[in-house]
Motif scaffolding. Structure first.
Motif, short mmCIF file in Angstrom:
data_model
loop_
_atom_site.label_atom_id
_atom_site.label_comp_id
_atom_site.label_asym_id
_atom_site.label_seq_id
_atom_site.Cartn_x
_atom_site.Cartn_y
_atom_site.Cartn_z
N PHE A 94 3.49 -1.24 3.91
CA PHE A 94 3.02 0.14 3.75
C PHE A 94 4.21 1.01 3.38
O PHE A 94 5.22 1.02 4.10
N VAL A 95 4.13 1.71 2.26
CA VAL A 95 5.20 2.61 1.82
C VAL A 95 4.67 4.04 1.96
O VAL A 95 3.71 4.42 1.32
N TRP A 96 5.33 4.80 2.83
CA TRP A 96 4.90 6.16 3.16
C TRP A 96 5.92 7.13 2.59
O TRP A 96 7.07 7.14 2.99
N LEU A 97 5.49 7.97 1.62
CA LEU A 97 6.35 8.96 1.00
C LEU A 97 5.94 10.34 1.51
O LEU A 97 4.81 10.76 1.32
N SER A 98 6.88 11.02 2.16
CA SER A 98 6.56 12.30 2.78
C SER A 98 7.85 13.06 3.07
O SER A 98 8.95 12.49 3.02
N ASP A 99 7.71 14.34 3.42
CA ASP A 99 8.87 15.08 3.92
C ASP A 99 9.00 14.91 5.44
O ASP A 99 10.00 15.28 6.02
N PHE A 100 7.97 14.35 6.06
CA PHE A 100 7.92 14.09 7.51
C PHE A 100 8.18 15.35 8.32
O PHE A 100 8.89 15.33 9.32
N LEU A 101 7.58 16.46 7.86
CA LEU A 101 7.68 17.72 8.58
C LEU A 101 6.41 18.03 9.37
O LEU A 101 6.27 19.12 9.90
N MET A 123 5.93 16.94 -4.10
CA MET A 123 4.80 16.05 -4.35
C MET A 123 4.98 15.31 -5.67
O MET A 123 4.71 14.12 -5.77
N GLU A 124 5.44 16.02 -6.70
CA GLU A 124 5.68 15.39 -7.99
C GLU A 124 6.80 14.35 -7.89
O GLU A 124 6.72 13.28 -8.48
N ARG A 125 7.84 14.66 -7.12
CA ARG A 125 8.93 13.70 -6.92
C ARG A 125 8.42 12.45 -6.21
O ARG A 125 8.76 11.33 -6.58
N ALA A 126 7.62 12.64 -5.18
CA ALA A 126 7.07 11.51 -4.42
C ALA A 126 6.17 10.66 -5.30
O ALA A 126 6.22 9.42 -5.23
N SER A 127 5.37 11.29 -6.15
CA SER A 127 4.49 10.54 -7.06
C SER A 127 5.31 9.71 -8.03
O SER A 127 4.99 8.54 -8.29
N LEU A 128 6.36 10.29 -8.58
CA LEU A 128 7.21 9.57 -9.52
C LEU A 128 7.89 8.38 -8.86
O LEU A 128 7.93 7.28 -9.42
N ILE A 129 8.40 8.57 -7.64
CA ILE A 129 9.05 7.48 -6.92
C ILE A 129 8.03 6.38 -6.61
O ILE A 129 8.32 5.18 -6.76
N TRP A 185 0.86 -1.19 0.00
CA TRP A 185 0.00 0.00 0.00
C TRP A 185 0.89 1.23 0.00
O TRP A 185 1.84 1.31 0.77
N PHE A 186 0.56 2.21 -0.84
CA PHE A 186 1.33 3.44 -0.95
C PHE A 186 0.53 4.61 -0.38
O PHE A 186 -0.67 4.70 -0.58
N TRP A 187 1.24 5.49 0.32
CA TRP A 187 0.64 6.73 0.80
C TRP A 187 1.61 7.85 0.49
O TRP A 187 2.76 7.83 0.89
N ARG A 188 1.12 8.85 -0.25
CA ARG A 188 1.92 10.03 -0.56
C ARG A 188 1.33 11.21 0.20
O ARG A 188 0.15 11.48 0.12
N ASP A 189 2.18 11.88 0.94
CA ASP A 189 1.78 13.06 1.71
C ASP A 189 1.26 14.11 0.74
O ASP A 189 1.87 14.38 -0.29
N GLY A 190 0.12 14.70 1.07
CA GLY A 190 -0.47 15.71 0.20
C GLY A 190 -0.53 17.08 0.85
O GLY A 190 -1.28 17.94 0.40
N SER A 191 0.27 17.30 1.89
CA SER A 191 0.23 18.58 2.61
C SER A 191 0.81 19.72 1.77
O SER A 191 1.45 19.51 0.74
N GLY A 240 4.08 -4.11 8.08
CA GLY A 240 5.47 -3.68 7.92
C GLY A 240 5.48 -2.44 7.06
O GLY A 240 4.50 -2.12 6.39
N GLY A 241 6.58 -1.72 7.07
CA GLY A 241 6.58 -0.52 6.27
C GLY A 241 7.94 0.01 5.90
O GLY A 241 8.96 -0.44 6.41
N SER A 242 7.91 0.95 4.98
CA SER A 242 9.09 1.67 4.54
C SER A 242 8.75 3.15 4.49
O SER A 242 7.68 3.52 4.02
N LEU A 243 9.66 3.94 4.98
CA LEU A 243 9.49 5.39 4.96
C LEU A 243 10.44 5.97 3.92
O LEU A 243 11.63 5.66 3.93
N VAL A 244 9.92 6.81 3.05
CA VAL A 244 10.74 7.46 2.03
C VAL A 244 10.60 8.97 2.26
O VAL A 244 9.54 9.54 2.08
N GLN A 245 11.71 9.58 2.68
CA GLN A 245 11.67 11.02 2.96
C GLN A 245 12.05 11.79 1.70
O GLN A 245 13.09 11.55 1.10
#
Length: 175
Positions: free
Chosen positions: A126-133, A61-67, A42-48, A152-157
């Motif tokens: 779970f793959v979470w793509l965010s700046d984590f700010l 956001m565009e970088r996170a979508s591409l990744i 499951w993918f989640w991209r931060d939309g803030s 389980g999960g992976s965080l992509v900053q």
């Protein structure tokens, strides 16, 4: 297909013996097969609003979508099932799932920074793509909630080069 020399056990059928390998040595080789089950990712991209920051031409956001799409394409090619978290479609291992993901990431970006409550299949990933700010307490609570569900999960900053190098000098006012 794995072949290991071992003694034939009564539970093994004679059809499991690798006769070609066994004929070449003094040992019996028994075929052992691994059970292969597709994982659900499951993918989640931060939309803030912070993900809309760009010091150059491409925002975070565009970088996170591409990744996310590149990783999902590799996973689908490997036979795994992928989906966007919070969307009604279940994980799938087809090109249609990738097209749906691309459409949702491009057309319908959500202004939500943290994953909402929702069901994820047990032992999913779970793959979470965010700046984590976002506030750390909120991020920690969300991670705790996901891990309690056996996910389980992976965080992509995702960090913009200007946030990493901080090329500003003199008086700068950030708002």
């Amino acid at each position: 297909l794995l072949t290991n020399p071992r003694i034939l056990i009564l539970d093994d059928s004679t059809s499991a013996i690798d006769w070609r390998q066994s004929a070449k040595s003094q040992h019996l080789f028994v075929r052992e097969r691994e059970w292969d089950a597709a994982q659900s990712i499951w993918f989640w991209r931060d939309g803030s609003q912070g993900m809309r920051f760009a010091s150059g031409g491409v925002n975070k956001m565009e970088r996170a979508s591409l990744i996310a799409l590149a990783l999902a394409a590799l996973l689908v090619k490997g036979g795994e099932r992928v989906a966007l978290f919070g969307e009604p479609e279940p994980p799938s291992s087809s090109r249609l799932a990738l097209k749906r993901m691309a459409h949702r990431l491009e057309v319908k970006p959500r202004d939500v920074d943290l994953p909402p409550e929702g069901a994820i299949t047990r032992n999913g990933h779970f793959v979470w793509l965010s700046d984590f700010l976002s506030p750390l307490d909120d991020i920690e609570a969300t991670m705790r909630r996901l891990s309690l569900n056996g996910v389980g999960g992976s965080l992509v900053q995702i960090i913009d080069p200007a946030e990493e190098d901080f090329p500003y000098s003199g008086r700068t006012r950030f708002e």
